[in-house]
Design a protein around this motif. Structure first.
Motif, PDB file in Angstrom:
ATOM      1  N   LEU A   1       1.250  11.394  -0.870  1.00  8.04           N
ATOM      2  CA  LEU A   1       1.589  12.712  -0.345  1.00  8.04           C
ATOM      3  C   LEU A   1       0.353  13.601  -0.385  1.00  8.04           C
ATOM      4  CD1 LEU A   1       4.924  14.149  -1.776  1.00  8.04           C
ATOM      5  CD2 LEU A   1       4.401  13.443   0.545  1.00  8.04           C
TER       6      LEU A   1
ATOM      7  N   ASP B   1      -0.042  19.614   0.919  1.00 11.58           N
ATOM      8  CA  ASP B   1       0.758  20.328   1.914  1.00 11.58           C
ATOM      9  C   ASP B   1       2.124  19.681   2.103  1.00 11.58           C
ATOM     10  OD1 ASP B   1      -1.185  22.166   2.341  1.00 11.58           O
ATOM     11  OD2 ASP B   1      -1.833  21.375   4.295  1.00 11.58           O
ATOM     12  N   GLN B   2       2.097  18.367   2.164  1.00  9.67           N
ATOM     13  CA  GLN B   2       3.367  17.659   2.367  1.00  9.67           C
ATOM     14  C   GLN B   2       4.278  17.825   1.155  1.00  9.67           C
ATOM     15  OE1 GLN B   2       1.719  13.804   3.344  1.00  9.67           O
ATOM     16  NE2 GLN B   2       2.250  14.064   5.501  1.00  9.67           N
ATOM     17  N   ALA B   3       3.709  17.729  -0.022  1.00  5.52           N
ATOM     18  CA  ALA B   3       4.510  17.887  -1.238  1.00  5.52           C
ATOM     19  C   ALA B   3       5.146  19.279  -1.252  1.00  5.52           C
ATOM     20  CB  ALA B   3       3.625  17.684  -2.465  1.00  5.52           C
TER      21      ALA B   3
ATOM     22  N   TYR C   1       5.744  21.117   1.351  1.00  6.16           N
ATOM     23  CA  TYR C   1       6.698  21.181   2.470  1.00  6.16           C
ATOM     24  C   TYR C   1       8.075  20.666   2.059  1.00  6.16           C
ATOM     25  CZ  TYR C   1       8.378  20.499   7.308  1.00  6.16           C
ATOM     26  OH  TYR C   1       9.074  20.530   8.487  1.00  6.16           O
ATOM     27  N   ILE C   2       8.104  19.572   1.302  1.00  2.00           N
ATOM     28  CA  ILE C   2       9.417  19.038   0.885  1.00  2.00           C
ATOM     29  C   ILE C   2       9.755  19.440  -0.540  1.00  2.00           C
ATOM     30  CG2 ILE C   2       9.423  17.101   2.525  1.00  2.00           C
ATOM     31  CD1 ILE C   2       8.625  15.258   0.156  1.00  2.00           C
ATOM     32  N   GLY C   3       8.881  20.228  -1.162  1.00  2.00           N
ATOM     33  CA  GLY C   3       9.215  20.803  -2.456  1.00  2.00           C
ATOM     34  C   GLY C   3       9.305  19.817  -3.598  1.00  2.00           C
TER      35      GLY C   3
ATOM     36  N   GLU D   1       0.856  -1.183   0.000  1.00  3.24           N
ATOM     37  CA  GLU D   1       0.000   0.000   0.000  1.00  3.24           C
ATOM     38  C   GLU D   1       0.892   1.234   0.000  1.00  3.24           C
ATOM     39  OE1 GLU D   1      -3.220  -1.903   3.200  1.00  3.24           O
ATOM     40  OE2 GLU D   1      -2.232   0.005   3.579  1.00  3.24           O
ATOM     41  N   LEU D   2       0.845   2.005  -1.054  1.00  2.81           N
ATOM     42  CA  LEU D   2       1.672   3.208  -1.119  1.00  2.81           C
ATOM     43  C   LEU D   2       0.920   4.359  -0.460  1.00  2.81           C
ATOM     44  CD1 LEU D   2       4.452   3.848  -2.412  1.00  2.81           C
ATOM     45  CD2 LEU D   2       3.213   4.791  -4.346  1.00  2.81           C
ATOM     46  N   THR D   3       1.637   5.122   0.357  1.00 10.11           N
ATOM     47  CA  THR D   3       1.037   6.302   0.978  1.00 10.11           C
ATOM     48  C   THR D   3       1.055   7.446  -0.034  1.00 10.11           C
ATOM     49  OG1 THR D   3       1.795   5.562   3.133  1.00 10.11           O
ATOM     50  CG2 THR D   3       1.262   7.899   2.925  1.00 10.11           C
TER      51      THR D   3
ATOM     52  N   TYR E   1      10.447  12.134  -6.470  1.00  8.30           N
ATOM     53  CA  TYR E   1      10.492  12.484  -5.065  1.00  8.30           C
ATOM     54  C   TYR E   1      11.888  12.795  -4.535  1.00  8.30           C
ATOM     55  CZ  TYR E   1       5.808  10.585  -5.345  1.00  8.30           C
ATOM     56  OH  TYR E   1       4.524  10.357  -5.708  1.00  8.30           O
ATOM     57  N   LYS E   2      12.888  12.487  -5.310  1.00  5.91           N
ATOM     58  CA  LYS E   2      14.248  12.637  -4.771  1.00  5.91           C
ATOM     59  C   LYS E   2      15.128  13.431  -5.719  1.00  5.91           C
ATOM     60  CE  LYS E   2      13.715   9.715  -1.195  1.00  5.91           C
ATOM     61  NZ  LYS E   2      12.321   9.319  -1.367  1.00  5.91           N
TER      62      LYS E   2
END
Lengths: 491, 491, 491, 491
Positions: A468, A471-473, A475-477, A464-466, A484-485
């Motif tokens: 984002l 807001d979270q996206a 927050y980490i830009g 199960e993938l969480t 994602y990286k």
């Protein structure tokens, strides 16, 4: 070379073999969710329509599914194995006959590969996959060879480069005293080619849009070609997709190393002292697998960073020389040369096992071992040889020093090959459909595609993938859908 | 702020505390072979002579050895912690008193840090490390602040950037309704600074040659600054040295997560169901540690590649929501925000434990939790609070949602900090001595230095490194002495 | 002995301490589902009504819950610790004050224990728990001591046996030159007792229905007593319940060994070479914990079966002598004597750590070490001493060579103690309520009770137990509700 | 039954087969240090001279070495396999031909076994090993059958007991409607025997000195016989030697379970969800092996103690029903019946794998599965069948539900069989040479012999055993040379 053709024809004629292969392909498709998902996504659009792919990669059941995926996406394909021992004959037969073909009326893809080729046969096969004359004739077009290469270890790419080089030079150099047996076979083949058609590989090289390369070793060759200014067409380094190098190399070997040891020797791994030369991805997977079976593992490394990783992972890190007399199983996983040398054999325990999983057969110096005075080689069973030493002891060498996870087992299992091959398919699509975006050089797949490959394999494993949140996206830009990286992230 | 100064003065005055710290420093030096080797190599040459380093990094015993290494290499240093709970008071005291000082005649380095600061005190400390007036006076020179920053999380860097930004704007913006409590403290501080000296941070920014940043979070801020064109000086991303991110983040947390859980709760980890949010390096180390103690570990991820790694490593991968009712211990390791939210608490088992190891305290939404109607907070012991929920159950939150491996334990152990801090020292030397080689931007240390850091730590762990032969080096195309890998290699 | 009493009185007077202990007890009750379930099952029936239990067992938070469970089942209790360092003062205080008592009006159970007793103090405490004169007076009855013993290591049992032996002999033998310091303290105490009341221990022995013993060491003493025909009352060997020896010994130490190492030294365990002497249950848990933290573990054994288990579990098995120079952390887990001797210290690495988890302090020969010429002992912090050796190196010895998981940490965590203590409670009930079923000798609890203890701990860990069908029970020939295994089954 | 004989004769005639077997035996001898050490120790004394051993145990390469060890110690032997699929034909052939024999002049031991027997053939073979008429004739003696049995699973013992029972009753009961297919075959065989010789098994039973039994299942049968007063001769329970049950059962399956899965399916185990029914020794080894390959393992148990062990070892413990839809690989290791039932199959994922390692084929209810309406069975390859279900999915069942580690791989590896078989040899010597010491009943080998077996296997694995000093032996009250533990010690 009539024997070879006969052997191959015989296999094609053998519907029982093809049927067995078809059963295995059907079962393995369930284990290759990445490839099946790409078929579902792209078979309507046919992005590889017009692609003529020359493939050189271990001809296994998994490769059969790769080939049939390329075909499902519109490509024409010719295939050889990239290792003399790694072909699964039933898979080859099934691909040739095709899902709906018969022996008398095969409808599949030409494959030139069987288990246990000689070096001459191997390079004959590699030569065959560059001969697209029948396809050209059928299409009423005027091409000589492929417009795409899918390579593993770089032999297909090497042949084009060397062929063109000697054509431009006008002659093939004489075989030197130091040349390996294999190189002399290549030179002989190219002499015949040059005589027969002095511009063949030059024309072929000109038609090729690019190559996608599977392994560390092949990628290394490509970077070397490019560094020397000799690279003839763009390359995508599939090996360094995260979903390739960190999966196939590590988790594949974790599976296939003990599998090969078991099939070859039936020796208990638990309680034994195992030596793993090299703590890259393959070495990491090897050490993990052996420890998982209850072995005590000793690692050797030349890179202080990898050495520090090994010791922090709980392994003793030592040189081969300082522990050789206590080791039961030697595994080479360096990609380098002359790791196990003739003089080492004489220090080993009776019936120590030598297993190479590091690509070429010079990791264990087989040529040198063959030259040990008084050594005797006894075949226990195919790909398992006892070498009786002059000191009265013997050692077991698997797959003649070549890749034992392919020679003694069936290679990486379908699931990891699905991650690796999904990268190959996406890389072929990239190079074939967006030639302008890949200039001459060695490229890595965009991270979005790497993440896409991972995503295609999650549900089959119940992940199960969480998701984002926005807001979270923020927050980490990163975008909600990735990547994602940062590019240099190491996973 | 007189209370603060008194508290600090009291600590300095406490020779017993300083002596205890000195004992710990002496023992820890044996566990920090990288820093001690750098002292041995560079103390004669004094490469940091002239460097004025403002350091903001957890004031622990290990940091004491880092500070004294920087001083041994010629630097002047002022230090604060980067976390309100992470200071070990005896280490702070020992650094201030110095190895050969006394309470009445301290000969060490100014440190502004103690365990359990308020937010106002924290930012007062951060402000203090930019005030080099006494050093300027002593030297008879005309500088305002440091010429180097060594940062962890980016607070020191932030202060300079924000300070200069508001000085240029001529005013500090009003505190907004949505601003965090912490940001309002920063604004207040900068209002006072602007009033007192309207060009102070502008001058400071102009004197700074560069910053070396320790963590993912701080590095992320730097990349953001640079992307927006706001970065004021070159930065070295120490976090992404392999010997930092793959050691400190992974092996450090493997040590300090269970340590913190044990010291905080004395709860058996074995047999428990643990949830680890995030499977980056910190999450990998966390999951490994918990499994090593016999827990069943469930991982959540938003990145499909990391998710696939987790499942291939044998962990169940699920969303928080789908397993929350079965979990005994929650660990957040994402570096993101709002992972555990107030509504989650109400679904948790009685006495579930919440432990954040992911940098900031908004990973567990403490502000939101504080606003739960009817919630009650009971201090079990310092940094361990039981939160009684309106549903009759309670949960334990460690370190007020901040980094529990620092707040409930003593942070990463010396050995991993030695790899991390050796990178810091080399990065400081690089930026300070070769300013021309580092243009404005965020840089990673050259791989040779990364390998050097690893090399400095091998013999302490009994590692025998294998030496490449010339033939082997040629075969794989690397220098015998390294670097051994391409830059994109992932280890 | 006035100092002692004062120290204890002070603690009792300290309500803050008792309150802190009460908080910990309340939290720990959630982690001791076995004891709480026994309270729920038996508190109405009061099976221990009339029992006067003298308990000698580490006075921790968990023991507090055991004591209060015994009381809840009807017993009167007097308690001492069985180790001079293992008492948690807040737990002792909380038990004395009682759940509803106050400092001025304590309503709890008499406890004679504090952290850091001298040997004289320790045996004074042990003597106190046999003095039931105040209880006899309060009850208006005529008894001298307890009617039940709950023992850990056998010191309480030893005192009764020796006391009675010397009373029958009419005198206590003179202290011999070879007698340990501790034995001389015991003799001194018994001399005083004999002088004061020449039949005291004879009367006490006659009142005792039986003893339940917690540990391997104590059990061993009991079997020895019985073999020599000296055992005075029946004993239940709680240690050899599966839910004790295979849980407390193995999983408890897996938790508390690294916890103690961390609290004592903050040294990174990962990457280190650890030596574990003994591969019994404690050694197995120790090795597992160290490996789980990334250490390389070497095991020593004298029993070929356990040695074979160790090597099959992947550990190197070697003698101390052959690897001593490479080891960073030494763990003794044998229950034997003189494992680490003075001459060994001189061969160790600088700052090697010595940690005993094997019961007595002669496992590490502390007496011999104290006699090394020129050795110097420096207290780093309580229970952590650096011993500077004449060779210029030093080693760290934890808890003065006594049980470091108790001295440097808080012992086994509540959950494993709940399995162990649930066995104790059931054993006390068995011996007290069914004296006819337990003849003179050393008994093991019936397997049904062992399985019952396990069953009481499952739901707290989220375990779903599968139910045998009648057909399946018949097929394997066991009752549907158990017991499920033959007595000699090893688990 | 002529086909059978022919098949066997053919094998004997096949020297190539025998030669291949001889190679494997030679290599495996190096992996069976226990058996080879017993040959070295006892071959001069010939303790088994006069023994006539009827053996029923998987006819593998390892068993060949056991047989030849028994012969080397003086015994005469006749052998059958105890499983229809487990024979390695080359091993059988090599034993028949003998080390120095030829096809025309075999000098080995009579073996009645081949891979893939029918039930009729299986019991015919079992009958043959009780027919010692040719040996009696050759010796000029008057015996009917063996004087020793070496059994695995108890089929040979069962045949004697049932044969004698029916001879005494005077008739074999009619086959009942509920009788299994196998039991009907046994009844048929005994009807023929009774008709042919109405006292044959009664005479045989009278000649037998005892049986040594290999497995849990067979031992269970023996205890049942004895409990009902029906046991005819003393038995030694080899299974419960520590060096058997804790080695063969646990470490053997750790090796052969993944080996069998790999050979049968080539499916990646890593990342998969595996369900292990039963957490006894076999289940523990299974779970460990699967985790070692990176699987997520869920365990089911009926015994609360074993369930608690599983959860403390970090496994989820759940019922089959609650997780069935998420499982990729099902492993049954209970020794019980009807663990996986027809209705379960319909809930499984497509291509879920079912692997039984728990002795009998009713652990997976094959009879019931065969009766599922509309089910279709497709042979993928020998011992691997796809069962297509009416719901459109299919599952893979290995070895027809029988022991897949034997049917799909080669069983336990030589090394663990060496520990197990060394116990067998010592047990045969005990029963044969000391009949007075073993009264009617089921016995366990003395601990000294158990320790001896362990000792014989240490040096091959590089183990250095520590020697007890006299002081230490006295301290713990054991002889310096062992035995070192009390009988109830659980290891």
């Amino acid at each position: 070379m009539s024997k070879t053709i006969t052997a191959f024809d015989y296999k094609v004629a053998d519907l029982t073999l093809a049927e067995a292969g078809r059963h295995q392909i059907r079962l393995a498709e369930n284990e290759m969710p990445g490839l099946m998902a790409l078929r579902a996504e792209f078979s309507a659009a046919q992005p590889l329509k017009g692609a003529r792919i020359t493939g050189s990669l271990h001809m296994t059941v998994q490769t059969a599914i790769l080939i049939e995926t390329l075909v499902a996406l519109g490509a024409q394909v010719r295939w050889a194995s990239c290792n003399i021992f790694s072909t699964q004959d039933e898979a080859a037969a099934a691909v040739v006959v095709g899902p709906n073909g018969t022996v008398d009326n095969p409808s599949g893809t030409p494959v030139f590969a069987w288990k246990g080729e000689t070096l001459e046969e191997y390079w004959w096969c590699t030569d065959r996959i560059f001969d697209w004359s029948s396809e050209a004739a059928a299409a009423g077009e005027d091409f000589t060879g492929p417009n795409m290469i899918l390579d593993d270890g770089g032999d297909a790419t090497l042949l084009v480069h060397k062929g063109r080089e000697f054509e431009i030079a006008g002659s093939v150099p004489a075989t030197g005293a130091d040349d390996s047996e294999e190189y002399s076979v290549i030179l002989e083949l190219l002499r015949a080619s040059l005589k027969n058609d002095p511009t063949r590989f030059t024309r072929i090289a000109g038609e090729i849009k690019g190559v996608t390369e599977e392994t560390t070793t092949g990628v290394h060759r490509l970077y070397e070609f490019h560094k020397r200014g000799e690279l003839l067409f763009p390359a995508i380094n599939v090996n360094d997709s995260v979903t390739k190098s960190k999966f196939d190399n590590k988790y594949g070997i974790r599976h296939s190393l003990p599998d090969g040891l078991n099939r070859a020797t039936d020796t208990l791994i638990g309680g034994k002292t195992c030596f793993v030369a090299g703590y890259g991805d393959v070495g990491k997977g090897s050490a993990d697998a052996l420890r998982g079976q209850g072995a005590r593992v000793i690692v050797s490394e030349i890179d202080p960073i990898c050495a520090l990783q090994a010791v922090m992972d709980g392994y003793q890190v030592a040189t081969l020389e300082s522990v050789i007399e206590t080791v039961d199983i030697f595994v080479t996983a360096t990609g380098n040369t002359a790791i196990i040398k003739p003089e080492h054999l004489l220090q080993m325990k009776h019936q120590a096992i030598i297993a190479n999983v590091g690509h070429f057969d010079d990791e264990v110096d087989m040529a040198g071992i063959n030259r040990i005075q008084g050594i005797e080689k006894i075949e226990i069973k195919p790909q398992v040889h006892e070498w009786r030493l002059p000191n009265g002891r013997s050692v077991l060498i698997l797959s003649e020093g070549r890749l034992m996870n392919l020679g003694n087992a069936t290679g990486h299992p379908s699931f990891v090959m699905s991650t690796s091959f999904a990268n190959q398919v996406l890389a072929q699509i990239e190079l074939f459909t967006k030639p302008d975006e890949y200039e001459l050089g060695v490229h890595i797949l965009p991270k979005t595609l790497d993440e896409k490959v991972a995503r295609l394999h999650l549900s089959a494993l119940g992940v199960e993938l969480t998701q984002l949140t926005n807001d979270q996206a923020r927050y980490i830009g990163v975008p909600v859908q990735g990547p994602y990286k940062v590019d240099h992230y190491r996973y």
